[in-house]
Design a protein around this motif. Structure first.
Motif, PDB file in Angstrom:
ATOM      1  N   MET A 174       0.836  -1.211   0.000  1.00 45.28           N
ATOM      2  CA  MET A 174       0.000   0.000   0.000  1.00 45.28           C
ATOM      3  C   MET A 174       0.867   1.256   0.000  1.00 45.28           C
ATOM      4  N   GLU A 175       0.374   2.227  -0.704  1.00 43.31           N
ATOM      5  CA  GLU A 175       1.091   3.501  -0.769  1.00 43.31           C
ATOM      6  C   GLU A 175       1.132   4.152   0.617  1.00 43.31           C
ATOM      7  N   LYS A 176       2.287   4.704   0.939  1.00 41.02           N
ATOM      8  CA  LYS A 176       2.438   5.302   2.268  1.00 41.02           C
ATOM      9  C   LYS A 176       2.114   6.801   2.235  1.00 41.02           C
TER      10      LYS A 176
ATOM     11  N   SER B 124      -3.105   3.067  10.101  1.00 38.89           N
ATOM     12  CA  SER B 124      -3.807   2.436   8.973  1.00 38.89           C
ATOM     13  C   SER B 124      -4.013   3.426   7.830  1.00 38.89           C
TER      14      SER B 124
ATOM     15  N   GLY C  72      -0.981   3.836   5.877  1.00 38.47           N
ATOM     16  CA  GLY C  72      -0.551   2.661   5.124  1.00 38.47           C
ATOM     17  C   GLY C  72       0.532   1.852   5.801  1.00 38.47           C
TER      18      GLY C  72
END
Ligand code: ZN
Ligand code: ZN
Length: 405
Positions: free
Chosen positions: A1-3, A395, A398
């Motif tokens: 997932m993109e941070k 969350s 990410g």
């Protein structure tokens, strides 16, 4: 997932009750906070638990995702960490101040004529490094008449009372607060240290000189707020992101350091109503280049509440609103909340939950249009506990993983 990156802005003592129908948050003009609320998800946070009156230290621990009932072992540790000291596992730390006592140990001046930092540093040297019953004494003056005392050795405990009577009474004998031998040993060492500090300080050249000039001597070191240090897993270890803290007060820096944040010093961040919020905002934006998560603490509202000064609290909200405006220039999540309610009418912390707004990409936008205690109560986040806040932030950023498959 993109941070993604995030700011957590904690306004100390933000929550309130109505005065003439309105809380300071409802009264203040705060277009940026309201914009945040309108474009974000809102709710209320019980920082410790429903109905519990939070201290600033326990509330911050919770907001950082550390259960205060498990990790809180007294305030002294955080004050010591916040003043830049390095602590070792098992250290017991106290807040200290130089005071003036008479030969019967009655306190004449709890601040020893407000001796300056330079004099305190010089006097502190005579107390630092001594050993009592195998326990090492680390004594470091901080600002003005204040200092940090650390007892370092085996078998110590934070379950020990203060020697500082908090007024002009006699110096207290530190008492063990439970039946353990560790508490008894710590109390014994602290009492010996207190007597020793008097013997050494009253003979110090600086104090002889002060006596000649008719000034109050800084002839004893009084301790309060024992805390026991136990290292914990950092935020980076738990979630994987790098974090930094921008705060004025040593307590907040200390809690932040405890959970592994880097402490960034900002000029003009004084921890009072006059604190330079824009300097903090700029430093926070700058910090986002290097860190994933930046915690910004703003103290002024709590001070105004303890003073019972409604107008000052409203003004502080309006100041912090400018800080939010500055942070909105970044492409980052903004989580705006407080550590506890401090009602103007009570002048002390209270149990009511504080508003929280979560703003940023892909949040579940609700119908709330303004940022205050009552609007937040209608938000779609509902009511959450402080310890859940960091999990939500991690969350969003990410940095968490699916639980299960
Ligand atoms: Zn607070
Ligand atoms: Zn307070």
């Amino acid at each position: 997932m993109e941070k993604s990156k995030a700011f957590l802005v904690v306004c100390d003592g933000i929550g309130d009750l109505q005065v003439n129908g309105k809380t300071p948050l409802q009264k203040a003009s705060k277009p940026n906070m309201d914009k945040l609320a309108e474009m974000g998800q809102n709710g209320l946070v019980h920082t410790i638990g429903v109905g519990v009156i939070p201290g600033s230290d326990t509330a911050h621990l919770a907001l950082f995702g550390y259960d205060p009932y498990k990790y809180y072992k007294g305030r002294g540790t955080f004050e010591a960490l916040g003043s830049g000291m390095t602590l070792e596992h098992g250290d017991v730390a106290f807040r200290c101040n130089f005071a003036t006592v008479d030969p019967k140990f009655k306190v004449i001046d709890r601040r020893a004529g407000r001796i300056g930092t330079d004099i305190a540093r010089e006097l502190g040297k005579s107390l630092d490094g001594m050993e009592i019953d195998g326990v090492k004494i680390v004594f470091k003056p901080t600002t003005e008449h204040r200092a940090t005392l650390v007892l370092r050795g085996k078998g110590l405990s934070c379950k020990v009372g203060d020697t500082d009577p908090h007024g002009c009474e006699s110096v207290l004998e530190a008492k063990p607060l439970d039946g353990s031998k560790e508490a008894k040993k710590t109390a014994d060492v602290l009492n010996k240290f207190t007597k020793k500090s008097y013997e050494l300080l009253k003979e110090h050249a600086i104090n002889k000189n002060r006596a000649e000039k008719g000034e109050n001597q800084a002839n004893i070191a009084l301790a309060r707020g024992a805390g026991e240090f136990e290292a914990v897993d950092s935020l980076e270890k738990r979630f994987g992101f790098k974090s930094a803290c921008i705060a004025g007060g040593a307590l907040y820096k200390g809690v932040a350091r405890f959970v592994g944040m880097d402490i960034l010093d900002v000029k003009g961040a004084t921890g009072t109503v006059d604190t330079n919020v824009l300097a903090k905002a700029k430093a926070a934006r700058e910090a986002l280049k290097k860190y994933d998560f930046v915690f910004v603490h703003v103290k002024g509202m709590d001070g105004a509440s303890h003073d019972g000064n409604y107008d000052a609290k409203v003004k502080m909200v309006e100041k912090i609103d400018k800080l939010i405006g500055e942070l909105l220039k970044e492409n980052a999540y903004i989580i705006l909340t407080g550590d506890h309610t401090t009602p103007i009418v009570k002048k002390e912390h209270s149990h009511e939950p504080v508003p929280i707004c979560i703003y940023g990409k892909n949040v579940r936008i609700d119908d709330v249009k303004t940022f205050d205690e009552f609007a937040a109560a209608k938000g779609s986040l509902g009511q959450i506990r402080g310890i859940e806040v960091m999990q939500i932030i991690a969350s969003l950023m990410g940095f968490t993983h699916i639980f299960g498959a």
